[in-house]
Scaffold this motif. Structure first.
Motif, mmCIF file in Angstrom:
data_model
loop_
_atom_site.group_PDB
_atom_site.id
_atom_site.type_symbol
_atom_site.label_atom_id
_atom_site.label_comp_id
_atom_site.label_asym_id
_atom_site.label_seq_id
_atom_site.Cartn_x
_atom_site.Cartn_y
_atom_site.Cartn_z
ATOM 1 N N PRO A 72 -13.577 32.675 -30.429
ATOM 2 C CA PRO A 72 -14.491 31.769 -29.734
ATOM 3 C C PRO A 72 -13.870 30.381 -29.568
ATOM 4 C CG PRO A 72 -15.154 32.006 -32.023
ATOM 5 C CD PRO A 72 -13.989 32.946 -31.799
ATOM 6 N N MET A 73 -14.334 29.688 -28.547
ATOM 7 C CA MET A 73 -13.823 28.345 -28.260
ATOM 8 C C MET A 73 -14.424 27.360 -29.256
ATOM 9 S SD MET A 73 -11.923 26.430 -26.298
ATOM 10 C CE MET A 73 -11.680 27.240 -24.743
ATOM 11 N N PRO A 74 -13.566 26.635 -29.982
ATOM 12 C CA PRO A 74 -14.100 25.638 -30.920
ATOM 13 C C PRO A 74 -14.633 24.428 -30.152
ATOM 14 C CG PRO A 74 -11.717 25.513 -30.851
ATOM 15 C CD PRO A 74 -12.110 26.674 -29.976
ATOM 16 N N PRO A 75 -15.574 23.705 -30.737
ATOM 17 C CA PRO A 75 -16.083 22.509 -30.056
ATOM 18 C C PRO A 75 -14.968 21.470 -29.901
ATOM 19 C CG PRO A 75 -17.087 22.755 -32.236
ATOM 20 C CD PRO A 75 -16.224 23.942 -32.011
ATOM 21 N N GLN A 76 -14.939 20.834 -28.758
ATOM 22 C CA GLN A 76 -13.916 19.818 -28.496
ATOM 23 C C GLN A 76 -14.306 18.509 -29.166
ATOM 24 O OE1 GLN A 76 -12.720 19.559 -24.427
ATOM 25 N NE2 GLN A 76 -11.583 17.662 -24.710
ATOM 26 N N PRO A 77 -13.413 17.972 -29.998
ATOM 27 C CA PRO A 77 -13.742 16.697 -30.658
ATOM 28 C C PRO A 77 -13.722 15.540 -29.661
ATOM 29 C CG PRO A 77 -11.506 17.356 -31.219
ATOM 30 C CD PRO A 77 -12.102 18.471 -30.401
ATOM 31 N N ALA A 78 -14.470 14.523 -29.951
ATOM 32 C CA ALA A 78 -14.522 13.346 -29.084
ATOM 33 C C ALA A 78 -13.146 12.683 -28.966
ATOM 34 C CB ALA A 78 -15.548 12.347 -29.616
ATOM 35 N N SER A 79 -12.295 12.883 -29.976
ATOM 36 C CA SER A 79 -10.968 12.259 -29.966
ATOM 37 C C SER A 79 -9.992 12.950 -29.002
ATOM 38 C CB SER A 79 -10.377 12.270 -31.374
ATOM 39 O OG SER A 79 -10.227 13.609 -31.819
ATOM 40 N N CYS A 80 -10.372 14.098 -28.431
ATOM 41 C CA CYS A 80 -9.483 14.815 -27.504
ATOM 42 C C CYS A 80 -10.033 14.706 -26.087
ATOM 43 C CB CYS A 80 -9.368 16.294 -27.891
ATOM 44 S SG CYS A 80 -8.352 17.228 -26.724
ATOM 45 N N ASN A 81 -9.321 13.963 -25.258
ATOM 46 C CA ASN A 81 -9.727 13.849 -23.861
ATOM 47 C C ASN A 81 -8.754 14.576 -22.938
ATOM 48 O OD1 ASN A 81 -7.578 12.152 -24.054
ATOM 49 N ND2 ASN A 81 -8.600 10.333 -23.278
ATOM 50 N N LEU A 82 -8.006 15.517 -23.498
ATOM 51 C CA LEU A 82 -7.050 16.320 -22.732
ATOM 52 C C LEU A 82 -7.505 17.776 -22.741
ATOM 53 C CD1 LEU A 82 -3.817 14.677 -24.175
ATOM 54 C CD2 LEU A 82 -4.832 14.261 -21.929
ATOM 55 N N ASP A 83 -6.608 18.698 -22.369
ATOM 56 C CA ASP A 83 -6.954 20.118 -22.388
ATOM 57 C C ASP A 83 -7.190 20.563 -23.824
ATOM 58 O OD1 ASP A 83 -6.680 20.339 -19.629
ATOM 59 O OD2 ASP A 83 -4.548 20.807 -19.774
ATOM 60 N N TRP A 84 -8.203 21.382 -24.014
ATOM 61 C CA TRP A 84 -8.621 21.808 -25.340
ATOM 62 C C TRP A 84 -8.802 23.314 -25.363
ATOM 63 C CZ3 TRP A 84 -8.858 20.154 -30.118
ATOM 64 C CH2 TRP A 84 -9.681 20.795 -31.043
ATOM 65 N N GLY A 85 -8.389 23.943 -26.467
ATOM 66 C CA GLY A 85 -8.649 25.361 -26.658
ATOM 67 C C GLY A 85 -7.629 26.285 -26.036
ATOM 68 N N ASN A 86 -6.474 25.745 -25.646
ATOM 69 C CA ASN A 86 -5.421 26.567 -25.048
ATOM 70 C C ASN A 86 -4.440 27.114 -26.069
ATOM 71 O OD1 ASN A 86 -6.508 26.078 -22.539
ATOM 72 N ND2 ASN A 86 -5.170 24.337 -22.133
ATOM 73 N N GLY A 87 -4.590 26.754 -27.340
ATOM 74 C CA GLY A 87 -3.667 27.272 -28.337
ATOM 75 C C GLY A 87 -3.733 26.543 -29.654
ATOM 76 N N LEU A 88 -2.747 26.863 -30.481
ATOM 77 C CA LEU A 88 -2.675 26.327 -31.840
ATOM 78 C C LEU A 88 -1.315 25.706 -32.088
ATOM 79 C CD1 LEU A 88 -4.277 29.427 -33.568
ATOM 80 C CD2 LEU A 88 -5.380 27.199 -33.232
ATOM 81 N N SER A 89 -1.294 24.688 -32.948
ATOM 82 C CA SER A 89 -0.052 24.055 -33.371
ATOM 83 C C SER A 89 0.055 24.156 -34.885
ATOM 84 C CB SER A 89 -0.017 22.578 -32.958
ATOM 85 O OG SER A 89 0.048 22.456 -31.558
ATOM 86 N N LEU A 90 1.287 24.260 -35.351
ATOM 87 C CA LEU A 90 1.548 24.407 -36.779
ATOM 88 C C LEU A 90 2.752 23.558 -37.140
ATOM 89 C CD1 LEU A 90 0.929 25.946 -39.455
ATOM 90 C CD2 LEU A 90 2.428 27.775 -38.612
ATOM 91 N N LEU A 91 2.567 22.660 -38.099
ATOM 92 C CA LEU A 91 3.673 21.857 -38.607
ATOM 93 C C LEU A 91 4.342 22.605 -39.753
ATOM 94 C CD1 LEU A 91 1.893 18.372 -38.631
ATOM 95 C CD2 LEU A 91 3.471 19.272 -36.909
ATOM 96 N N LYS A 92 5.498 22.128 -40.201
ATOM 97 C CA LYS A 92 6.195 22.786 -41.314
ATOM 98 C C LYS A 92 5.401 22.702 -42.611
ATOM 99 C CE LYS A 92 10.871 22.787 -39.666
ATOM 100 N NZ LYS A 92 12.269 22.555 -39.947
ATOM 101 N N VAL A 93 4.537 21.705 -42.715
ATOM 102 C CA VAL A 93 3.691 21.530 -43.892
ATOM 103 C C VAL A 93 2.252 21.358 -43.407
ATOM 104 C CG1 VAL A 93 3.172 20.023 -45.860
ATOM 105 C CG2 VAL A 93 5.551 20.404 -45.177
ATOM 106 N N GLY A 94 1.341 22.105 -43.985
ATOM 107 C CA GLY A 94 -0.066 21.955 -43.636
ATOM 108 C C GLY A 94 -0.609 23.124 -42.839
ATOM 109 N N LYS A 95 -1.923 23.073 -42.631
ATOM 110 C CA LYS A 95 -2.611 24.145 -41.914
ATOM 111 C C LYS A 95 -2.508 23.934 -40.408
ATOM 112 C CE LYS A 95 -5.683 25.683 -45.459
ATOM 113 N NZ LYS A 95 -6.787 26.564 -45.665
ATOM 114 N N PRO A 96 -2.634 25.020 -39.662
ATOM 115 C CA PRO A 96 -2.594 24.908 -38.202
ATOM 116 C C PRO A 96 -3.843 24.197 -37.672
ATOM 117 C CG PRO A 96 -2.842 27.207 -38.889
ATOM 118 C CD PRO A 96 -2.783 26.382 -40.113
ATOM 119 N N PHE A 97 -3.737 23.739 -36.435
ATOM 120 C CA PHE A 97 -4.857 23.049 -35.798
ATOM 121 C C PHE A 97 -4.868 23.380 -34.315
ATOM 122 C CE2 PHE A 97 -1.163 20.351 -36.242
ATOM 123 C CZ PHE A 97 -0.969 19.812 -34.977
#
Length: 153
Positions: A72-97
């Motif tokens: 399901p599409m997560p709610p878009q946070p107010a801090s994101c004014n760009l494209d939302w819900g097209n994928g996930l990012s993962l850094l070398k340390v920490g959880k994906p977002f």
């Protein structure tokens, strides 16, 4: 208005070859010195056989996009004014977002990551399966992604 004289124009014309670099042929066994950024970018990514999910690593980040969008599409946070819900990012340390971006990481030059195969680069590991894609970072955090669902861990 000034009129340029013919001798001045001739002098300028004689300098043009000095300003234009000529290509030199490299010996057949010479190693490649550099690749275009498109080649470098494409070699750092892959696409799933379904052509619905593709990923690339750049810097300390793995970014995967899904054409059909997260479900399901997560709610878009107010801090994101760009494209939302097209994928996930993962850094070398920490959880994906969930990725908030105004661009895409798609390249038509990605190699296909066949089902049942794994891809690893820069400490990230992605496993392609018929039921979806699982990617992890060096710390074991990661995500599962397919067109019906997604999970982060």
């Amino acid at each position: 208005m000034r009129v340029l004289t013919l001798p001045f124009l001739a002098m300028i014309a004689s300098l043009v070859p000095l300003l234009t670099p000529e290509a030199e042929a490299l010996p057949a066994n010479a190693p490649a010195i550099a690749q275009s950024s498109e080649d470098s970018f494409s070699s750092n990514g892959f696409i799933m056989p379904s052509k619905n999910i593709y990923c690339v690593i750049y810097g300390d980040r793995l970014r995967c996009e899904i054409v059909s969008q997260l479900n399901p599409m997560p709610p878009q946070p107010a801090s994101c004014n760009l494209d939302w819900g097209n994928g996930l990012s993962l850094l070398k340390v920490g959880k994906p977002f969930v990725t908030c971006a105004g661009d895409t990481v798609f390249s038509p030059n990605y190699k296909t990551l066949a089902y049942g195969k794994s891809w690893s680069k820069g400490g990230f590991i992605c496993k392609s399966r018929t039921n979806g894609l699982t990617c992890t970072n060096p710390r074991g955090n990661g995500f599962f992604l397919n067109r019906e669902e997604w999970k982060v861990f």
